[in-house]
Design a protein around this motif. Sequence first.
Motif, short mmCIF file in Angstrom:
data_model
loop_
_atom_site.label_atom_id
_atom_site.label_comp_id
_atom_site.label_asym_id
_atom_site.label_seq_id
_atom_site.Cartn_x
_atom_site.Cartn_y
_atom_site.Cartn_z
N LYS A 37 0.83 -1.22 0.00
CA LYS A 37 0.00 0.00 0.00
C LYS A 37 0.86 1.26 0.00
N VAL A 38 1.90 1.26 0.82
CA VAL A 38 2.78 2.44 0.89
C VAL A 38 3.45 2.70 -0.45
N LEU A 40 2.61 1.56 -3.47
CA LEU A 40 1.62 1.90 -4.50
C LEU A 40 1.15 3.35 -4.36
N ARG A 41 1.00 3.81 -3.14
CA ARG A 41 0.59 5.20 -2.91
C ARG A 41 1.69 6.17 -3.37
N LYS A 44 1.61 6.19 -7.12
CA LYS A 44 0.43 6.90 -7.60
C LYS A 44 0.63 8.42 -7.53
N ARG A 45 1.29 8.89 -6.48
CA ARG A 45 1.58 10.33 -6.35
C ARG A 45 2.45 10.82 -7.50
N GLU A 49 0.66 3.57 -12.18
CA GLU A 49 -0.16 2.45 -11.72
C GLU A 49 0.74 1.24 -11.87
#
Length: 147
Positions: A37-38, A40-41, A44-45, A49
């Motif tokens: 999650k970290v 991927l976030r 994303k920023r 993707e």
Amino acid sequence: MESIPASLPRTCIMDVQFSEQYPLRILLAEDNRVNQKVLLRLLKRLGYEADVANNGREAVEWVRRKPYDLVLMDIQMPEMDGLEATRKIFEEWPPEERPQVIAVTANVMQENEVACRSLGMTDFVTKPVSLETIVLALRRCKPITGR
């Protein structure tokens, strides 16, 4: 390891257009859900993707099915660790066609970095991964044109 230049404006680090300047197809190979999650976030920023493999065996299978420019490879994973997965990827594709691999690990021992780099990994990033660190690593990657 390269450090963040003091002159690097924070706005350019967090710009989703970063991915337009550095277009990369990314696979994240990471077994820990929180770390997934970290990362991927953070990606994303920057406008990316990424696909996710939960272990090294899955990472090799993903690379067989889909072309990637980069694999962010956790080193310690179940079923097949990141070093073995990288070896398999590097054995199957010639350098001009295979994805670059960046080691992502919490194990900051010098011998681990040497092992990763001697295997042919492009970079070595330590956890917890910061946005600045991932930006530097991604800037050194180039899209693969042979696939």
